[in-house]
Design a protein around this motif. Sequence first.
Motif, PDB file in Angstrom:
ATOM      1  N   MET A   1       0.792  -1.317  -0.062  1.00  0.00           N
ATOM      2  CA  MET A   1      -0.031   0.014  -0.258  1.00  0.00           C
ATOM      3  C   MET A   1       0.813   1.475  -0.025  1.00  0.00           C
ATOM      4  O   MET A   1       1.920   1.161   0.650  1.00  0.00           O
ATOM      5  CB  MET A   1      -1.019  -0.007   1.246  1.00  0.00           C
ATOM      6  N   HIS A   2       0.400   2.243  -0.815  1.00  0.00           N
ATOM      7  CA  HIS A   2       1.269   3.426  -0.664  1.00  0.00           C
ATOM      8  C   HIS A   2       0.094   4.590  -0.739  1.00  0.00           C
ATOM      9  O   HIS A   2      -1.073   4.490  -0.981  1.00  0.00           O
ATOM     10  CB  HIS A   2       2.165   3.700  -2.014  1.00  0.00           C
ATOM     11  N   GLN A   3       0.667   5.885  -0.201  1.00  0.00           N
ATOM     12  CA  GLN A   3      -0.315   6.870   0.106  1.00  0.00           C
ATOM     13  C   GLN A   3      -0.300   8.006  -1.348  1.00  0.00           C
ATOM     14  O   GLN A   3       0.634   7.921  -1.892  1.00  0.00           O
ATOM     15  CB  GLN A   3       0.468   7.967   1.077  1.00  0.00           C
ATOM     16  N   LEU A   4      -1.622   8.027  -1.790  1.00  0.00           N
ATOM     17  CA  LEU A   4      -1.809   8.797  -2.965  1.00  0.00           C
ATOM     18  C   LEU A   4      -2.761  10.123  -2.335  1.00  0.00           C
ATOM     19  O   LEU A   4      -3.364  10.151  -1.274  1.00  0.00           O
ATOM     20  CB  LEU A   4      -2.545   8.045  -3.792  1.00  0.00           C
ATOM     21  N   GLU A   5      -2.391  11.065  -3.208  1.00  0.00           N
ATOM     22  CA  GLU A   5      -3.382  12.554  -3.127  1.00  0.00           C
ATOM     23  C   GLU A   5      -4.031  12.867  -4.250  1.00  0.00           C
ATOM     24  O   GLU A   5      -3.184  12.990  -5.336  1.00  0.00           O
ATOM     25  CB  GLU A   5      -2.386  13.450  -2.354  1.00  0.00           C
ATOM     26  N   CYS A   6      -5.077  13.172  -4.602  1.00  0.00           N
ATOM     27  CA  CYS A   6      -5.693  13.429  -5.598  1.00  0.00           C
ATOM     28  C   CYS A   6      -5.410  15.004  -5.855  1.00  0.00           C
ATOM     29  O   CYS A   6      -5.544  15.940  -5.186  1.00  0.00           O
ATOM     30  CB  CYS A   6      -7.097  13.315  -5.681  1.00  0.00           C
ATOM     31  N   LYS A   7      -4.924  15.366  -7.212  1.00  0.00           N
ATOM     32  CA  LYS A   7      -4.490  16.709  -7.180  1.00  0.00           C
ATOM     33  C   LYS A   7      -5.749  17.771  -7.571  1.00  0.00           C
ATOM     34  O   LYS A   7      -5.746  18.900  -7.353  1.00  0.00           O
ATOM     35  CB  LYS A   7      -3.403  16.841  -8.306  1.00  0.00           C
ATOM     36  N   LYS A   8      -6.822  17.118  -8.034  1.00  0.00           N
ATOM     37  CA  LYS A   8      -8.155  17.733  -8.148  1.00  0.00           C
ATOM     38  C   LYS A   8      -8.776  18.200  -6.830  1.00  0.00           C
ATOM     39  O   LYS A   8      -9.162  19.403  -6.588  1.00  0.00           O
ATOM     40  CB  LYS A   8      -9.194  17.064  -9.027  1.00  0.00           C
ATOM     41  N   CYS A   9      -8.968  17.461  -5.995  1.00  0.00           N
ATOM     42  CA  CYS A   9      -9.927  17.619  -4.633  1.00  0.00           C
ATOM     43  C   CYS A   9      -8.987  17.554  -3.568  1.00  0.00           C
ATOM     44  O   CYS A   9      -9.591  18.059  -2.530  1.00  0.00           O
ATOM     45  CB  CYS A   9     -10.961  16.701  -4.874  1.00  0.00           C
ATOM     46  N   GLY A  10      -7.619  17.276  -3.385  1.00  0.00           N
ATOM     47  CA  GLY A  10      -6.725  16.880  -2.501  1.00  0.00           C
ATOM     48  C   GLY A  10      -6.966  15.917  -1.538  1.00  0.00           C
ATOM     49  O   GLY A  10      -6.465  15.829  -0.529  1.00  0.00           O
ATOM     50  N   TYR A  11      -7.864  15.166  -2.020  1.00  0.00           N
ATOM     51  CA  TYR A  11      -8.243  13.949  -0.981  1.00  0.00           C
ATOM     52  C   TYR A  11      -7.040  12.693  -1.096  1.00  0.00           C
ATOM     53  O   TYR A  11      -6.450  12.498  -1.912  1.00  0.00           O
ATOM     54  CB  TYR A  11      -9.316  13.251  -1.663  1.00  0.00           C
ATOM     55  N   SER A  12      -6.544  12.448   0.302  1.00  0.00           N
ATOM     56  CA  SER A  12      -5.600  11.524   0.346  1.00  0.00           C
ATOM     57  C   SER A  12      -6.016  10.121   0.862  1.00  0.00           C
ATOM     58  O   SER A  12      -7.008  10.068   1.557  1.00  0.00           O
ATOM     59  CB  SER A  12      -4.530  12.031   1.525  1.00  0.00           C
ATOM     60  N   TYR A  13      -5.539   9.014   0.216  1.00  0.00           N
ATOM     61  CA  TYR A  13      -5.736   7.798   0.704  1.00  0.00           C
ATOM     62  C   TYR A  13      -4.704   6.793   0.196  1.00  0.00           C
ATOM     63  O   TYR A  13      -3.751   7.180  -0.358  1.00  0.00           O
ATOM     64  CB  TYR A  13      -7.077   7.323   0.014  1.00  0.00           C
ATOM     65  N   SER A  14      -5.030   5.616   1.024  1.00  0.00           N
ATOM     66  CA  SER A  14      -3.991   4.373   0.700  1.00  0.00           C
ATOM     67  C   SER A  14      -4.446   3.466  -0.596  1.00  0.00           C
ATOM     68  O   SER A  14      -5.917   3.495  -0.760  1.00  0.00           O
ATOM     69  CB  SER A  14      -3.733   3.621   1.758  1.00  0.00           C
ATOM     70  N   ALA A  15      -3.491   3.083  -1.469  1.00  0.00           N
ATOM     71  CA  ALA A  15      -4.147   2.197  -2.349  1.00  0.00           C
ATOM     72  C   ALA A  15      -2.923   0.994  -2.720  1.00  0.00           C
ATOM     73  O   ALA A  15      -1.578   1.312  -2.320  1.00  0.00           O
ATOM     74  CB  ALA A  15      -4.195   2.819  -3.615  1.00  0.00           C
ATOM     75  N   PRO A  16      -3.392  -0.021  -3.051  1.00  0.00           N
ATOM     76  CA  PRO A  16      -2.458  -1.220  -3.356  1.00  0.00           C
ATOM     77  C   PRO A  16      -1.436  -0.938  -4.424  1.00  0.00           C
ATOM     78  O   PRO A  16      -1.531   0.097  -5.226  1.00  0.00           O
ATOM     79  CB  PRO A  16      -3.263  -2.376  -3.841  1.00  0.00           C
ATOM     80  N   THR A  17      -0.076  -1.442  -4.251  1.00  0.00           N
ATOM     81  CA  THR A  17       0.964  -1.146  -5.271  1.00  0.00           C
ATOM     82  C   THR A  17       1.146  -2.784  -5.861  1.00  0.00           C
ATOM     83  O   THR A  17       1.309  -3.708  -5.554  1.00  0.00           O
ATOM     84  CB  THR A  17       2.013  -1.018  -4.566  1.00  0.00           C
ATOM     85  N   THR A  18       0.921  -2.866  -7.182  1.00  0.00           N
ATOM     86  CA  THR A  18       1.148  -4.002  -8.072  1.00  0.00           C
ATOM     87  C   THR A  18       2.220  -3.625  -9.110  1.00  0.00           C
ATOM     88  O   THR A  18       2.690  -2.575  -9.097  1.00  0.00           O
ATOM     89  CB  THR A  18       0.046  -4.713  -8.556  1.00  0.00           C
ATOM     90  N   ALA A  19       2.249  -4.313 -10.019  1.00  0.00           N
ATOM     91  CA  ALA A  19       3.318  -4.180 -10.975  1.00  0.00           C
ATOM     92  C   ALA A  19       2.586  -2.913 -12.253  1.00  0.00           C
ATOM     93  O   ALA A  19       3.456  -1.949 -12.709  1.00  0.00           O
ATOM     94  CB  ALA A  19       3.452  -4.906 -11.968  1.00  0.00           C
ATOM     95  N   ASN A  20       1.396  -2.961 -12.407  1.00  0.00           N
ATOM     96  CA  ASN A  20       0.774  -2.200 -13.404  1.00  0.00           C
ATOM     97  C   ASN A  20      -0.394  -1.696 -13.001  1.00  0.00           C
ATOM     98  O   ASN A  20      -1.410  -2.664 -12.684  1.00  0.00           O
ATOM     99  CB  ASN A  20       0.636  -2.493 -14.785  1.00  0.00           C
ATOM    100  N   GLU A  21      -0.879  -0.261 -12.635  1.00  0.00           N
ATOM    101  CA  GLU A  21      -2.037   0.239 -12.192  1.00  0.00           C
ATOM    102  C   GLU A  21      -2.401   1.542 -12.625  1.00  0.00           C
ATOM    103  O   GLU A  21      -1.413   2.429 -12.890  1.00  0.00           O
ATOM    104  CB  GLU A  21      -2.199  -0.165 -10.586  1.00  0.00           C
ATOM    105  N   ILE A  22      -3.617   1.872 -12.530  1.00  0.00           N
ATOM    106  CA  ILE A  22      -4.069   3.171 -12.641  1.00  0.00           C
ATOM    107  C   ILE A  22      -5.014   3.356 -11.408  1.00  0.00           C
ATOM    108  O   ILE A  22      -5.840   2.530 -10.965  1.00  0.00           O
ATOM    109  CB  ILE A  22      -5.041   3.165 -14.003  1.00  0.00           C
ATOM    110  N   TYR A  23      -4.755   4.708 -10.932  1.00  0.00           N
ATOM    111  CA  TYR A  23      -5.524   5.352  -9.651  1.00  0.00           C
ATOM    112  C   TYR A  23      -6.618   6.095  -9.956  1.00  0.00           C
ATOM    113  O   TYR A  23      -6.259   7.072 -10.674  1.00  0.00           O
ATOM    114  CB  TYR A  23      -4.467   5.508  -8.851  1.00  0.00           C
ATOM    115  N   ILE A  24      -7.806   5.954  -9.189  1.00  0.00           N
ATOM    116  CA  ILE A  24      -8.813   7.101  -9.660  1.00  0.00           C
ATOM    117  C   ILE A  24      -9.141   7.409  -8.203  1.00  0.00           C
ATOM    118  O   ILE A  24      -9.444   6.509  -7.127  1.00  0.00           O
ATOM    119  CB  ILE A  24     -10.120   6.425 -10.330  1.00  0.00           C
TER     120      ILE A  24
END
Length: 111
Positions: A1-24
């Motif tokens: 898991m790694h921490q992401l932050e949306c550049k549009k709304c500023g929301y921070s959340y954790s998401a899984p890390t695999t080899a190839n992924e897209i985050y929404i």
Amino acid sequence: MHQLECKKCGYSYSAPTTANEIYICPKCNSYVGCLCDYGFGPIVPCIIYHGEKEVARIDYRNYTKYQLKSDAFGLDIALTKGYKNLEVYDEATKIITDALKEKSHEQMREC
């Protein structure tokens, strides 16, 4: 898991890390980013995450084309874009973000 932050709304959340992924973003349904092996190896399979939830996957179709599949949205679409500049990722992201927006509108109408 790694921490992401949306550049549009500023929301921070954790998401899984695999080899190839897209985050929404799970809050505003905007594209947050992607991680992939572009330039070093295959870019599929690619999992599309809405927050921590897997909502779709891009896989090979006939070894040279790509297919978008999503049980969450009932999609099984032959994608038309290719490897170059990750155009297939852009195409799939647009389809899934549109589906998320439609689902959000439907939920609002039900209230």
